[in-house]
Design a protein around this motif. Sequence first.
Motif, PDB file in Angstrom:
ATOM      1  N   ILE A  74      -7.106 -31.279  17.615  1.00 41.33           N
ATOM      2  CA  ILE A  74      -7.213 -30.513  18.829  1.00 41.33           C
ATOM      3  C   ILE A  74      -7.485 -29.072  18.645  1.00 41.33           C
ATOM      4  CG2 ILE A  74      -5.278 -29.781  20.606  1.00 41.33           C
ATOM      5  CD1 ILE A  74      -3.689 -32.409  19.722  1.00 41.33           C
ATOM      6  N   GLU A  75      -8.403 -28.730  19.383  1.00 41.37           N
ATOM      7  CA  GLU A  75      -8.750 -27.133  19.169  1.00 41.37           C
ATOM      8  C   GLU A  75      -8.379 -26.494  20.595  1.00 41.37           C
ATOM      9  OE1 GLU A  75     -12.609 -24.654  18.041  1.00 41.37           O
ATOM     10  OE2 GLU A  75     -12.919 -26.784  17.866  1.00 41.37           O
ATOM     11  N   VAL A  76      -7.628 -25.264  20.511  1.00 37.65           N
ATOM     12  CA  VAL A  76      -7.330 -24.426  21.570  1.00 37.65           C
ATOM     13  C   VAL A  76      -8.261 -23.707  21.749  1.00 37.65           C
ATOM     14  CG1 VAL A  76      -5.601 -23.109  22.565  1.00 37.65           C
ATOM     15  CG2 VAL A  76      -4.509 -24.948  21.320  1.00 37.65           C
ATOM     16  N   MET A  77      -8.805 -23.523  23.124  1.00 35.00           N
ATOM     17  CA  MET A  77     -10.110 -22.759  23.111  1.00 35.00           C
ATOM     18  C   MET A  77      -9.918 -21.438  23.684  1.00 35.00           C
ATOM     19  SD  MET A  77     -12.101 -24.887  21.786  1.00 35.00           S
ATOM     20  CE  MET A  77     -13.725 -24.068  21.961  1.00 35.00           C
ATOM     21  N   ASP A  78      -8.791 -21.721  24.870  1.00 34.15           N
ATOM     22  CA  ASP A  78      -8.673 -20.323  25.756  1.00 34.15           C
ATOM     23  C   ASP A  78      -7.187 -20.677  26.690  1.00 34.15           C
ATOM     24  OD1 ASP A  78      -9.036 -17.707  26.712  1.00 34.15           O
ATOM     25  OD2 ASP A  78     -10.579 -18.297  27.959  1.00 34.15           O
ATOM     26  N   GLY A  79      -6.657 -19.518  26.986  1.00 34.27           N
ATOM     27  CA  GLY A  79      -5.572 -19.597  27.789  1.00 34.27           C
ATOM     28  C   GLY A  79      -6.279 -19.792  29.210  1.00 34.27           C
ATOM     29  N   PHE A  80      -5.199 -20.264  30.059  1.00 35.56           N
ATOM     30  CA  PHE A  80      -5.728 -20.462  31.434  1.00 35.56           C
ATOM     31  C   PHE A  80      -4.848 -19.605  32.560  1.00 35.56           C
ATOM     32  CE2 PHE A  80      -6.146 -22.995  35.383  1.00 35.56           C
ATOM     33  CZ  PHE A  80      -7.517 -22.657  35.774  1.00 35.56           C
ATOM     34  N   GLY A  81      -3.510 -19.609  31.985  1.00 30.50           N
ATOM     35  CA  GLY A  81      -2.658 -19.114  33.079  1.00 30.50           C
ATOM     36  C   GLY A  81      -1.270 -19.632  32.768  1.00 30.50           C
ATOM     37  N   TYR A  82      -0.413 -19.186  33.474  1.00 30.37           N
ATOM     38  CA  TYR A  82       0.893 -19.588  33.489  1.00 30.37           C
ATOM     39  C   TYR A  82       1.450 -19.736  34.918  1.00 30.37           C
ATOM     40  CZ  TYR A  82       2.982 -14.997  33.518  1.00 30.37           C
ATOM     41  OH  TYR A  82       3.423 -13.840  34.169  1.00 30.37           O
ATOM     42  N   ILE A  83       2.538 -20.676  34.997  1.00 32.45           N
ATOM     43  CA  ILE A  83       3.324 -20.888  36.222  1.00 32.45           C
ATOM     44  C   ILE A  83       4.749 -20.661  36.070  1.00 32.45           C
ATOM     45  CG2 ILE A  83       4.124 -22.615  38.070  1.00 32.45           C
ATOM     46  CD1 ILE A  83       1.349 -23.906  38.047  1.00 32.45           C
ATOM     47  N   ASP A  84       5.157 -19.885  36.584  1.00 34.15           N
ATOM     48  CA  ASP A  84       6.810 -19.175  36.338  1.00 34.15           C
ATOM     49  C   ASP A  84       7.385 -20.111  37.583  1.00 34.15           C
ATOM     50  OD1 ASP A  84       9.212 -17.949  36.103  1.00 34.15           O
ATOM     51  OD2 ASP A  84       8.305 -16.167  35.860  1.00 34.15           O
ATOM     52  N   GLU A  85       8.523 -20.991  37.167  1.00 30.48           N
ATOM     53  CA  GLU A  85       9.188 -21.573  38.392  1.00 30.48           C
ATOM     54  C   GLU A  85      10.735 -21.688  38.058  1.00 30.48           C
ATOM     55  OE1 GLU A  85       8.320 -26.009  38.797  1.00 30.48           O
ATOM     56  OE2 GLU A  85       7.674 -25.913  36.674  1.00 30.48           O
ATOM     57  N   TYR A  86      11.484 -21.685  38.983  1.00 28.45           N
ATOM     58  CA  TYR A  86      12.790 -22.117  38.981  1.00 28.45           C
ATOM     59  C   TYR A  86      13.178 -23.134  39.756  1.00 28.45           C
ATOM     60  CZ  TYR A  86      13.597 -17.150  37.446  1.00 28.45           C
ATOM     61  OH  TYR A  86      13.542 -15.817  36.696  1.00 28.45           O
ATOM     62  N   ILE A 105      -6.798 -24.390  27.734  1.00 24.21           N
ATOM     63  CA  ILE A 105      -8.035 -25.154  27.666  1.00 24.21           C
ATOM     64  C   ILE A 105      -8.195 -25.534  26.207  1.00 24.21           C
ATOM     65  CG2 ILE A 105     -10.380 -25.341  28.049  1.00 24.21           C
ATOM     66  CD1 ILE A 105      -9.859 -22.627  30.037  1.00 24.21           C
ATOM     67  N   CYS A 106      -8.369 -26.926  26.172  1.00 28.97           N
ATOM     68  CA  CYS A 106      -8.443 -27.614  24.935  1.00 28.97           C
ATOM     69  C   CYS A 106      -9.743 -28.594  24.756  1.00 28.97           C
ATOM     70  CB  CYS A 106      -6.996 -28.523  24.408  1.00 28.97           C
ATOM     71  SG  CYS A 106      -5.679 -27.535  24.530  1.00 28.97           S
ATOM     72  N   GLN A 107     -10.090 -28.770  23.446  1.00 28.84           N
ATOM     73  CA  GLN A 107     -10.956 -29.878  23.073  1.00 28.84           C
ATOM     74  C   GLN A 107     -10.416 -30.619  21.993  1.00 28.84           C
ATOM     75  OE1 GLN A 107     -14.507 -27.890  21.683  1.00 28.84           O
ATOM     76  NE2 GLN A 107     -15.407 -27.660  23.677  1.00 28.84           N
ATOM     77  N   ILE A 108     -10.855 -31.977  21.910  1.00 34.72           N
ATOM     78  CA  ILE A 108     -10.397 -32.925  21.259  1.00 34.72           C
ATOM     79  C   ILE A 108     -11.272 -33.809  20.862  1.00 34.72           C
ATOM     80  CG2 ILE A 108      -7.768 -32.834  22.148  1.00 34.72           C
ATOM     81  CD1 ILE A 108      -8.416 -35.342  23.616  1.00 34.72           C
ATOM     82  N   ASP A 109     -11.152 -34.752  19.921  1.00 30.70           N
ATOM     83  CA  ASP A 109     -12.053 -35.906  19.657  1.00 30.70           C
ATOM     84  C   ASP A 109     -12.201 -36.826  21.002  1.00 30.70           C
ATOM     85  OD1 ASP A 109     -12.313 -34.964  17.027  1.00 30.70           O
ATOM     86  OD2 ASP A 109     -11.426 -36.531  15.980  1.00 30.70           O
ATOM     87  N   ASP A 110     -13.166 -37.446  20.758  1.00 29.64           N
ATOM     88  CA  ASP A 110     -13.444 -38.408  22.046  1.00 29.64           C
ATOM     89  C   ASP A 110     -12.569 -39.535  21.856  1.00 29.64           C
ATOM     90  OD1 ASP A 110     -15.462 -36.772  23.215  1.00 29.64           O
ATOM     91  OD2 ASP A 110     -17.052 -38.224  22.459  1.00 29.64           O
ATOM     92  N   GLU A 111     -12.071 -39.959  20.668  1.00 27.98           N
ATOM     93  CA  GLU A 111     -11.379 -41.086  20.590  1.00 27.98           C
ATOM     94  C   GLU A 111      -9.879 -40.899  20.442  1.00 27.98           C
ATOM     95  OE1 GLU A 111     -10.705 -44.409  17.192  1.00 27.98           O
ATOM     96  OE2 GLU A 111     -12.661 -43.841  17.564  1.00 27.98           O
ATOM     97  N   LEU A 112      -9.055 -41.384  21.326  1.00 26.71           N
ATOM     98  CA  LEU A 112      -7.410 -41.262  21.010  1.00 26.71           C
ATOM     99  C   LEU A 112      -6.989 -42.158  20.140  1.00 26.71           C
ATOM    100  CD1 LEU A 112      -6.799 -40.501  24.893  1.00 26.71           C
ATOM    101  CD2 LEU A 112      -7.186 -38.906  23.332  1.00 26.71           C
ATOM    102  N   ASP A 113      -5.897 -41.578  19.629  1.00 27.91           N
ATOM    103  CA  ASP A 113      -5.210 -42.364  18.480  1.00 27.91           C
ATOM    104  C   ASP A 113      -3.894 -43.055  19.426  1.00 27.91           C
ATOM    105  OD1 ASP A 113      -4.959 -43.091  16.089  1.00 27.91           O
ATOM    106  OD2 ASP A 113      -4.464 -41.016  15.229  1.00 27.91           O
ATOM    107  N   SER A 114      -3.129 -43.594  19.031  1.00 33.59           N
ATOM    108  CA  SER A 114      -1.781 -44.142  19.496  1.00 33.59           C
ATOM    109  C   SER A 114      -0.994 -43.120  19.811  1.00 33.59           C
ATOM    110  CB  SER A 114      -0.995 -45.398  18.752  1.00 33.59           C
ATOM    111  OG  SER A 114      -0.636 -44.726  17.672  1.00 33.59           O
ATOM    112  N   VAL A 115      -0.031 -43.314  21.094  1.00 34.20           N
ATOM    113  CA  VAL A 115       0.811 -42.460  21.368  1.00 34.20           C
ATOM    114  C   VAL A 115       2.181 -42.365  20.773  1.00 34.20           C
ATOM    115  CG1 VAL A 115      -0.297 -42.197  23.641  1.00 34.20           C
ATOM    116  CG2 VAL A 115       1.573 -43.744  23.265  1.00 34.20           C
ATOM    117  N   ASN A 116       3.069 -41.384  20.573  1.00 34.25           N
ATOM    118  CA  ASN A 116       4.441 -41.499  20.113  1.00 34.25           C
ATOM    119  C   ASN A 116       5.294 -40.863  21.341  1.00 34.25           C
ATOM    120  OD1 ASN A 116       6.461 -41.447  18.408  1.00 34.25           O
ATOM    121  ND2 ASN A 116       5.970 -39.762  17.347  1.00 34.25           N
TER     122      ASN A 116
END
Length: 172
Positions: A74-86, A105-116
């Motif tokens: 996982i590579e974090v490329m850039d912030g996109f913004g935030y939502i503030d909620e109650y 905004i993130c980049q990842i490998d094409d292949e996904l591993d198993s989830v946890n």
Amino acid sequence: MIKKMIHKDIEKIEGRVFERIAARGIVIKDSRILLLYTKRYNDYSFPGGGVDTEEDIITGLKRELKEETGAKNIEVMDGFGYIDEYRPHYKEECDMIHMVSYFYICQIDDELDSVNLEDYEIANGMVPVWVDINEAIKHNKKVISSKEESMGLSIERETLALELVAKELMNH
């Protein structure tokens, strides 16, 4: 800030407020986006979630992406913004939750591993899916407009963010 949202059931922002910081990943490949489909709520949402007290927001984001989607490198490329909620909170000791969701905004490998996934995520039928963003938006809007009984509290936040991502990132 993308938007400040106050749930219709919150009359005043006072009382016992549970504070939560969340990090959510925007992962795009071609015309598709990596989202979580949750059967219980019949909705699409961004992978991510609450940042633990001992971790910084990027560490929390990477942990959540890996756990929920099986994302690798996982590579974090850039912030996109935030939502503030109650919004209302399910814990009796709190009157409401104040959640600030930061989108990255993130980049990842094409292949996904198993989830946890956590037990409640498994029980809710949460699965990672690559989906056309416009289909996800259309689906969530249909759930919102028909006011399905199973509708979760986060669908409006997630749909708002999906629309902004579609507008600002998908045609580039």
